[in-house]
Design a protein around this motif. Structure first.
Motif, short mmCIF file in Angstrom:
data_model
loop_
_atom_site.label_atom_id
_atom_site.label_comp_id
_atom_site.label_asym_id
_atom_site.label_seq_id
_atom_site.Cartn_x
_atom_site.Cartn_y
_atom_site.Cartn_z
N HIS B 249 0.84 -1.21 0.00
CA HIS B 249 0.00 0.00 0.00
C HIS B 249 0.87 1.26 0.00
N GLY B 254 0.55 4.96 3.65
CA GLY B 254 1.27 3.74 3.31
C GLY B 254 2.72 4.09 3.07
N ILE B 286 -3.01 4.84 -16.36
CA ILE B 286 -3.94 4.13 -17.25
C ILE B 286 -5.26 4.06 -16.51
N GLY B 304 -8.27 4.45 -21.16
CA GLY B 304 -8.74 3.18 -21.70
C GLY B 304 -8.94 2.15 -20.61
C1 LIG Z 1 -7.30 8.89 6.33
C2 LIG Z 1 -7.19 8.39 4.93
C3 LIG Z 1 -5.95 7.97 4.49
C4 LIG Z 1 -5.81 7.44 3.20
N1 LIG Z 1 -4.57 7.04 2.80
C5 LIG Z 1 -4.45 6.51 1.55
C6 LIG Z 1 -3.19 6.06 1.07
O1 LIG Z 1 -2.18 6.13 1.77
N2 LIG Z 1 -3.10 5.51 -0.14
C7 LIG Z 1 -4.20 5.39 -0.97
O2 LIG Z 1 -4.06 4.87 -2.07
N3 LIG Z 1 -5.40 5.82 -0.55
C8 LIG Z 1 -5.55 6.37 0.69
N4 LIG Z 1 -6.77 6.76 1.10
C9 LIG Z 1 -7.94 6.45 0.25
C10 LIG Z 1 -8.14 7.45 -0.86
O3 LIG Z 1 -8.89 8.54 -0.39
C11 LIG Z 1 -8.90 6.77 -2.02
O4 LIG Z 1 -10.13 6.27 -1.52
C12 LIG Z 1 -8.15 5.64 -2.66
O5 LIG Z 1 -6.85 6.04 -3.01
C13 LIG Z 1 -8.88 5.18 -3.89
O6 LIG Z 1 -8.30 4.00 -4.38
P1 LIG Z 1 -8.48 3.59 -5.90
O7 LIG Z 1 -8.03 4.70 -6.74
O8 LIG Z 1 -7.82 2.28 -6.06
O9 LIG Z 1 -10.05 3.32 -6.03
P2 LIG Z 1 -11.20 4.20 -6.67
O10 LIG Z 1 -11.25 5.56 -6.13
O11 LIG Z 1 -12.40 3.36 -6.58
O12 LIG Z 1 -10.76 4.36 -8.17
C14 LIG Z 1 -10.75 3.32 -9.10
C15 LIG Z 1 -10.30 3.93 -10.40
O13 LIG Z 1 -10.20 2.89 -11.36
C16 LIG Z 1 -10.74 3.34 -12.59
N5 LIG Z 1 -11.18 2.15 -13.30
C17 LIG Z 1 -12.27 1.35 -13.02
N6 LIG Z 1 -12.32 0.33 -13.89
C18 LIG Z 1 -11.28 0.48 -14.73
C19 LIG Z 1 -10.81 -0.26 -15.84
N7 LIG Z 1 -11.43 -1.37 -16.26
N8 LIG Z 1 -9.71 0.18 -16.47
C20 LIG Z 1 -9.07 1.31 -16.07
N9 LIG Z 1 -9.47 2.05 -15.02
C21 LIG Z 1 -10.56 1.63 -14.36
C22 LIG Z 1 -11.86 4.28 -12.22
O14 LIG Z 1 -12.10 5.21 -13.27
C23 LIG Z 1 -11.29 4.95 -10.97
O15 LIG Z 1 -10.58 6.13 -11.31
C24 LIG Z 1 -6.94 7.34 2.36
C25 LIG Z 1 -8.17 7.79 2.81
C26 LIG Z 1 -8.30 8.33 4.07
C27 LIG Z 1 -9.64 8.81 4.52
#
Ligand SMILES: Cc1cc2nc3c(=O)[nH]c(=O)nc-3n(C[C@H](O)[C@H](O)[C@H](O)COP(=O)(O)OP(=O)(O)OC[C@H]3O[C@@H](n4cnc5c(N)ncnc54)[C@H](O)[C@@H]3O)c2cc1C
Ligand SMILES: Nc1ncnc2c1ncn2[C@@H]1O[C@H](COP(=O)(O)O)[C@@H](O)[C@H]1O
Lengths: 246, 325
Positions: B249, B254, B286, B304
């Motif tokens: 992470h 992280g 991506i 994409g």
């Molecule tokens: C106190 C606190 C601390 C945090 N610390 C961290 C941290 O250290 N690190 C961290 O990462 N997050 C942290 N977060 C969480 C952060 O706010 C986000 O919720 C998190 O980073 C989102 O993860 P994600 O982008 O994987 O998921 P999502 O926000 O769900 O995004 C998924 C993405 O994937 C894309 N996608 C979906 N399907 C496809 C596909 N088939 N092909 C291409 N793209 C696709 C979507 O368009 C979207 O942009 C923290 C939150 C809080 C409240």
């Protein structure tokens, strides 16, 4: 078990960081402060251990001014037994660690927990410094901590793996992700937090060895270069020839 | 006066971060007009120790007593402080590795030294002694001015380039004095996933987020990483859901990484995620959503579906490798 958990009060993770025009200080106006996320993990693990060992207490300690009291109350609401605030401006990690070590020396704790680092100054300093000041072991960046009698087994992160360590009490450990799933305060916790003790203690004299004289924000990136989805090969060429990273 | 660097090794082999620390220490020694001493603890062969001379260490202290064979935070901290005292070193440099982060503050307390963690560049010694470090989890830099005579610096991995600067190898055995409580802890086990590139030191990182839909889809992420010799990483929700281990992470809560190349696949680019990766030199995103905030923080992007783009990227890299092998 007497457990001490060190709490720092940090800008909420969504905060856009800004500095004064002279780059000398962080602008805290309008910023929401929270318990440092790693400290929440440490606190939760402390509560779990305390619940499993009858007669245990969990004290939270913060070095800072009265503006941190809502954060300290929140730790009490999550379940800490009582709280202490050392009434001082936390100048640097050595100052903070010295205040906490002095308090711990008087009170005698079995286990002292901190977060792996504060998300504002990212020092990762306080735990080891307390350990050194008290001449007890300190284990940093711990992802699992279990207690068996007076022996603690810890898993610490290392590059590309982990190290399993056994250590007698007393000990200082800094908590990382995985040690516990942070708890949130319930209504009952919030109500009972109001009546729990929050002692305020004056600091001891500790010299400052360093000061932050300037802050800068990273230079913004230039506009993203979009590669067409039908031309993935083009991306590889750019990474090789333009960015020179592969 | 001199500069002392502590050089970490894994199973008798120095890590790249150790050569970074030696190169950095050599540059500071040059700034201060003094020499560089490197310290190694645990069993390291003389051939391996001699490598430290290639990057500017004019003297190499080696502790090879059995008691010090494996890492004990408190004991190693004491050794480093003793070596600094013996050499009259008032600048001590370590890597801000997992172990270094635990050690350096103990060394600083022993030496009454100011401690700067996570330094990202050489000290500015034109007017006093000032070191730049990351702050606010990658959202800012802070310049720390040090007033104490002794200084301890932990250098961020990947922040300083390894520089060749050959000296005559000069290895000296060093016998430390153990303190009363130095060996209270004991390592029971070390688990290393040896086939994988370690994330904090990685020069290339392939990272994926919730867009991957589920842990079963990580095969192509692993394949891409392996092909590039990259480490794998993930966003927080991914490790929270146990799709991937917590050790992958990255972000504000992280691991903070600063590789040469960070490829983000199916990650939205939330501010907490960006905090831990924004100091990467080149960022590729991506994402199927052109509005994903990550594109604003990226150098290159493809709008994409990851399930189509990643396999194509894998074949394009294979092709590239075949041509450039
Ligand atoms: C106190 C606190 C601390 C945090 N610390 C961290 C941290 O250290 N690190 C961290 O990462 N997050 C942290 N977060 C969480 C952060 O706010 C986000 O919720 C998190 O980073 C989102 O993860 P994600 O982008 O994987 O998921 P999502 O926000 O769900 O995004 C998924 C993405 O994937 C894309 N996608 C979906 N399907 C496809 C596909 N088939 N092909 C291409 N793209 C696709 C979507 O368009 C979207 O942009 C923290 C939150 C809080 C409240
Ligand atoms: N002002 C403070 N008061 C109490 N504990 C603190 C304070 N600052 C830092 N800590 C603790 O030390 C840990 C590491 O902080 P740092 O060394 O600043 O990265 C934090 O996660 C807290 O547990």
């Amino acid at each position: 078990m007497k457990i001490l958990v060190c709490i720092s009060n940090v800008p909420d993770t969504t905060t856009k960081i800004n500095f004064t025009d002279d780059h000398k200080s962080f602008v805290s106006n309008g910023v929401t402060f929270i318990i440092n996320p790693y400290d929440e993990i440490a606190l939760t693990r402390a509560l779990e251990i305390s619940e499993a060992n009858a007669g245990s207490t969990v004290t939270v300690i913060h070095v800072g001014d009265a503006s941190a009291e809502p954060t300290i109350r929140k730790a009490l609401a999550i379940g800490a037994t009582d709280a202490v605030r050392i009434n001082a401006n936390a100048r640097d990690a050595f100052f903070v660690a010295s205040q906490i070590a002095n308090y711990a020396k008087e009170q005698g704790f079995d286990l002292i927990l901190t977060g792996r680092e504060s998300i504002d100054y990212n020092g990762a300093q306080v735990a080891s410094m307390i350990g050194e000041l008290l001449n007890i072991p300190s284990i940093s960046i711990v992802k699992s901590l279990t207690l068996d009698g007076t022996t603690v087994t810890l898993e610490r992160e290392i590059e590309g793996g982990k190290e399993v360590i056994s250590c007698p009490l007393p000990l200082v450990a800094s908590a990382s992700e995985g040690m516990a799933e942070p708890r949130i305060a319930g209504m009952r916790g919030i109500m009972s937090a109001r009546t729990k003790t929050l002692a305020v203690i004056e600091p001891s004299d500790v010299p400052a060895l360093q000061t932050i004289t300037n802050y800068d924000k990273p230079a913004p990136r230039s506009q993203v270069k979009l590669v067409n989805v039908d031309d993935v090969k083009g991306l590889v060429t750019l990474l090789n020839q333009e960015a020179k990273v592969i | 006066m001199s500069v002392l660097v502590y050089t970490e090794h894994a199973e008798g082999k120095f890590k790249k971060s150790s050569f970074e620390v030696v190169s950095y220490g050599a540059a500071i020694a040059q700034q201060l007009g003094t020499n560089l001493v490197a310290l190694s603890i645990g069993n390291v062969s003389s051939d391996e120790l001699n490598k430290l001379a290639q990057y500017g260490a004019s003297k190499i202290l080696s502790v090879s007593e059995d008691a010090y064979k494996s890492f004990v935070n408190q004991a190693y901290g004491a050794v480093i402080a003793q070596a600094a005292q013996k050499e009259g070193a008032n600048v001590v440099v370590l890597s801000a590795s997992f172990s270094g982060k635990g050690l350096a503050p103990r060394v600083a307390v022993k030496l009454n030294a100011a401690y700067v963690d996570g330094a990202v560049s050489l000290p500015d010694t034109t007017n006093g002694f000032m070191v730049r470090k990351g702050a606010f989890s990658g959202k800012a830099f802070a310049d720390v001015s040090i007033s104490s005579e002794n200084k301890v610096i932990a250098l961020m991995p990947n922040a300083y380039k390894v520089v060749e600067n050959s000296q005559n190898p000069n290895v000296e055995a060093f016998t430390p004095v153990a303190g009363s409580n130095d060996f209270a802890t004991m390592i029971k086990e070390i688990v290393r996933a040896s086939d994988k590139v370690s994330l904090p030191d990685a020069e290339l990182v392939v990272s994926a987020g919730r867009g991957m839909k589920g842990p079963e889809n990580w095969g192509m992420i692993e394949e891409l990483a392996q092909l590039l010799g990259a480490a794998t990483a993930c966003s927080k929700p991914v490790s929270d859901a146990h799709w991937r281990p917590h050790s992958e992470h990255v972000g504000q809560t992280g691991i903070a990484v600063s590789p040469n190349l960070y490829i983000a696949i199916g990650i939205s680019g939330a501010i907490q995620h960006l905090a831990g990766v924004s100091s990467s030199k080149v960022i590729v995103v991506i994402n199927k959503d052109p509005e994903a905030p990550f594109f604003k923080a990226a150098d290159y992007g493809i709008v994409g579906d990851a399930f189509e783009v990643v396999p194509q990227l894998i074949s394009a890299i294979k092709e590239f490798k075949a041509v450039n092998a």
